[in-house]
Write a protein that holds these residues in place. Structure first.
Motif, PDB file in Angstrom:
ATOM      1  N   ILE A  51     100.683  39.788  59.785  1.00 46.67           N
ATOM      2  CA  ILE A  51     101.730  39.237  60.655  1.00 46.67           C
ATOM      3  C   ILE A  51     101.776  39.997  61.976  1.00 46.67           C
ATOM      4  CG2 ILE A  51     104.217  38.877  60.914  1.00 46.67           C
ATOM      5  CD1 ILE A  51     104.281  38.507  57.827  1.00 46.67           C
ATOM      6  N   LEU A  52     101.678  41.319  61.912  1.00 44.26           N
ATOM      7  CA  LEU A  52     101.667  42.114  63.143  1.00 44.26           C
ATOM      8  C   LEU A  52     100.437  41.780  63.988  1.00 44.26           C
ATOM      9  CD1 LEU A  52     102.836  45.585  61.779  1.00 44.26           C
ATOM     10  CD2 LEU A  52     104.119  44.036  63.264  1.00 44.26           C
ATOM     11  N   ASN A  53      99.341  41.460  63.332  1.00 37.88           N
ATOM     12  CA  ASN A  53      98.124  41.092  64.041  1.00 37.88           C
ATOM     13  C   ASN A  53      98.277  39.775  64.799  1.00 37.88           C
ATOM     14  OD1 ASN A  53      95.310  41.676  64.610  1.00 37.88           O
ATOM     15  ND2 ASN A  53      94.816  39.916  63.320  1.00 37.88           N
ATOM     16  N   SER A  54      99.305  39.000  64.445  1.00 38.09           N
ATOM     17  CA  SER A  54      99.544  37.736  65.147  1.00 38.09           C
ATOM     18  C   SER A  54     100.051  37.946  66.566  1.00 38.09           C
ATOM     19  CB  SER A  54     100.537  36.861  64.359  1.00 38.09           C
ATOM     20  OG  SER A  54     101.821  37.460  64.326  1.00 38.09           O
ATOM     21  N   SER A  55     100.261  39.206  66.950  1.00 41.10           N
ATOM     22  CA  SER A  55     100.656  39.506  68.329  1.00 41.10           C
ATOM     23  C   SER A  55      99.467  39.457  69.283  1.00 41.10           C
ATOM     24  CB  SER A  55     101.307  40.898  68.405  1.00 41.10           C
ATOM     25  OG  SER A  55     100.388  41.907  68.016  1.00 41.10           O
ATOM     26  N   VAL A  56      98.263  39.232  68.767  1.00 40.13           N
ATOM     27  CA  VAL A  56      97.060  39.223  69.609  1.00 40.13           C
ATOM     28  C   VAL A  56      97.146  38.200  70.755  1.00 40.13           C
ATOM     29  CG1 VAL A  56      94.575  38.755  69.662  1.00 40.13           C
ATOM     30  CG2 VAL A  56      95.535  40.205  67.882  1.00 40.13           C
ATOM     31  N   PRO A  57      97.572  36.934  70.510  1.00 36.86           N
ATOM     32  CA  PRO A  57      97.659  35.992  71.634  1.00 36.86           C
ATOM     33  C   PRO A  57      98.602  36.474  72.741  1.00 36.86           C
ATOM     34  CG  PRO A  57      97.820  34.825  69.559  1.00 36.86           C
ATOM     35  CD  PRO A  57      97.920  36.279  69.233  1.00 36.86           C
ATOM     36  N   LEU A  58      99.705  37.099  72.338  1.00 33.36           N
ATOM     37  CA  LEU A  58     100.657  37.615  73.323  1.00 33.36           C
ATOM     38  C   LEU A  58     100.017  38.732  74.140  1.00 33.36           C
ATOM     39  CD1 LEU A  58     103.732  37.938  70.924  1.00 33.36           C
ATOM     40  CD2 LEU A  58     103.069  35.952  72.271  1.00 33.36           C
ATOM     41  N   LEU A  59      99.341  39.620  73.445  1.00 34.37           N
ATOM     42  CA  LEU A  59      98.680  40.739  74.124  1.00 34.37           C
ATOM     43  C   LEU A  59      97.504  40.256  74.969  1.00 34.37           C
ATOM     44  CD1 LEU A  59      98.745  43.201  71.099  1.00 34.37           C
ATOM     45  CD2 LEU A  59     100.110  43.387  73.188  1.00 34.37           C
ATOM     46  N   THR A  60      96.842  39.192  74.513  1.00 33.75           N
ATOM     47  CA  THR A  60      95.735  38.619  75.286  1.00 33.75           C
ATOM     48  C   THR A  60      96.231  38.127  76.639  1.00 33.75           C
ATOM     49  OG1 THR A  60      94.569  37.926  73.278  1.00 33.75           O
ATOM     50  CG2 THR A  60      93.958  36.820  75.326  1.00 33.75           C
ATOM     51  N   LEU A  61      97.363  37.434  76.622  1.00 33.39           N
ATOM     52  CA  LEU A  61      97.946  36.946  77.870  1.00 33.39           C
ATOM     53  C   LEU A  61      98.382  38.108  78.750  1.00 33.39           C
ATOM     54  CD1 LEU A  61      99.113  34.538  79.576  1.00 33.39           C
ATOM     55  CD2 LEU A  61     101.271  35.013  78.431  1.00 33.39           C
ATOM     56  N   LEU A  62      99.061  39.083  78.149  1.00 33.48           N
ATOM     57  CA  LEU A  62      99.597  40.209  78.915  1.00 33.48           C
ATOM     58  C   LEU A  62      98.474  41.024  79.561  1.00 33.48           C
ATOM     59  CD1 LEU A  62     102.329  41.497  79.557  1.00 33.48           C
ATOM     60  CD2 LEU A  62     102.038  42.963  77.562  1.00 33.48           C
TER      61      LEU A  62
END
Length: 294
Positions: free
Chosen positions: A97-108
Motif C-alpha cells: 500500500i505504501l508503494n502505491s505512492s509511486v505515481p504521486l512521487l513520479t509526478l512530484l
C-alpha cells in the motif's frame, strides 16, 4: 494490438504479478536474510534475462549505458534490499500500500527534476496521497506495537527510487527495446550481488541443507522469474507506450492483490487502514484523472 489497449493489459497483468511479490518476499524471509534474499533475486533474474535478452544488448548505444546503469540501481539494485529489510518489521500488505505512492512521487519528481508540467488538481492529489501514506504508517504502528514502523520509511525510499527510474526511462531510454533495458540493468548488478551473497554466509553447507532455506529459495526463484524478470520487461514497455504517471499507476492496483494475500496469511488489516489506503488511492486518482484542456 493498439497501444491504447495494450497498455491496460500490461497494467492489469503487472498489478497481479507485483501484487503477489510482497507475500513472496515475506515467505522468502522465513529462511533467508534480507541480503541473501536481495542478492538471490538479482542473480536469478539476471540468469533468466541473459537467456532471452543477451542479443538485445547490441541495440544499446555507448552513450546510453550510463542511463542503463542508473536505471538498474534505482529500479532494482537498491529497492530489492529496502523491501526485504522493511518486511522484516512491517506486514507485506502495508508495504504494498505504501508503494502505491509511486505515481504521486513520479509526478512530484517529474516536476522538480525533469520539468514536467502539472495541474493544480494533480498537486492536490499528491498532498492527499502523501497524507494518506502518513496516516497508514501511524495507524499501523498503533495496532501493531510489536512492529517497528520506522521501517516503513524504507518502502518510501524505494518508492522514490522507482519514481526516479520511471522518469529516466521515459526521458532517456524511449527508443531502447524493453528487453535490452531490463537485461542491461542486471549486467552491472551481478558482480556486487555475488560478492554480497558470498559474505552473507549463504554457502554454509548446514544452512543449505535445511528445508526452511530450500523452500525460501524456491519462493525467490518464482519471485525472480515473474516478479522481476518478466515484470521488468513488461514495465519498461508500458512506460514507453504510455506516460510515466500511467505506468506507475500499477502500484495502486497492486494493494488489492497484496492485501488479499496478507489477510489469507493472517495479517491484521483494520477499517482505519482501509480508510487510509482509500485516501492514497484517491490522491492517485486525482493525479491521473483526465481533464479537457485547451
Amino acid at each position: 494490438m493498439q497501444n491504447s489497449t495494450l497498455k491496460w493489459i500490461y497494467l492489469i497483468v503487472l498489478s497481479i504479478i507485483w501484487g503477489s511479490s510482497f507475500i513472496l518476499i515475506k515467505k522468502g524471509l522465513v529462511g533467508l536474510t534480507p541480503i541473501q534474499l536481495g542478492t538471490l533475486r538479482i542473480l536469478f533474474t539476471a540468469f533468466f534475462l541473459l537467456l532471452i535478452g543477451w542479443k538485445s544488448l547490441r541495440t544499446i548505444k555507448k552513450a546510453e549505458w550510463k542511463w542503463i546503469i542508473i536505471s538498474g540501481v534505482l529500479g532494482t539494485g537498491l529497492p530489492v534490499f529496502l523491501f526485504a529489510y522493511a518486511e522484516t518489521e512491517i506486514d507485506s500488505a502495508i508495504a504494498a500500500i505504501l508503494n502505491s505512492s509511486v505515481p504521486l512521487l513520479t509526478l512530484l519528481l517529474g516536476l522538480l527534476i525533469f520539468g514536467v508540467s502539472f495541474l493544480k488538481r494533480q498537486l492536490i492529489g499528491v498532498l492527499i496521497g502523501l497524507g494518506g501514506a502518513t496516516a497508514l504508517i501511524l495507524i499501523g504502528a498503533s495496532i501493531n506495537p510489536s512492529q517497528n514502523y520506522w521501517y516503513a520509511l524504507l518502502v518510501i525510499c524505494a518508492s522514490v527510487m522507482y519514481a526516479l527510474n520511471v522518469n529516466i526511462i521515459k526521458r532517456y531510454m524511449q527508443d531502447i527495446p524493453a528487453i535490452a533495458i531490463a537485461t542491461g540493468n542486471f549486467i552491472f548488478l551481478i558482480p556486487p550481488a555475488i560478492i554480497l551473497l558470498i559474505y552473507s554466509d549463504f554457502f554454509n553447507a548446514e544452512l543449505l541443507e535445511t528445508q526452511e532455506v530450500q523452500i525460501s529459495v524456491g519462493y525467490i526463484v518464482i519471485l525472480a522469474l515473474f516478479g522481476t524478470a518478466m515484470a521488468k520487461v513488461m514495465f519498461n514497455k508500458l512506460v514507453q507506450i504510455s506516460s510515466p504517471v500511467f505506468a506507475s499507476s500499477v502500484t495502486y492496483l497492486m494493494p488489492i492483490i497484496s492485501v488479499t494475500w496478507g489477510v489469507l496469511d493472517g495479517e491484521k488489516f483494520t477499517l482505519w487502514q482501509l480508510a487510509a489506503s482509500l485516501v492514497i488511492i484517491g490522491g492517485v486518482y486525482l493525479v491521473n484523472k483526465r481533464t479537457k484542456t485547451t
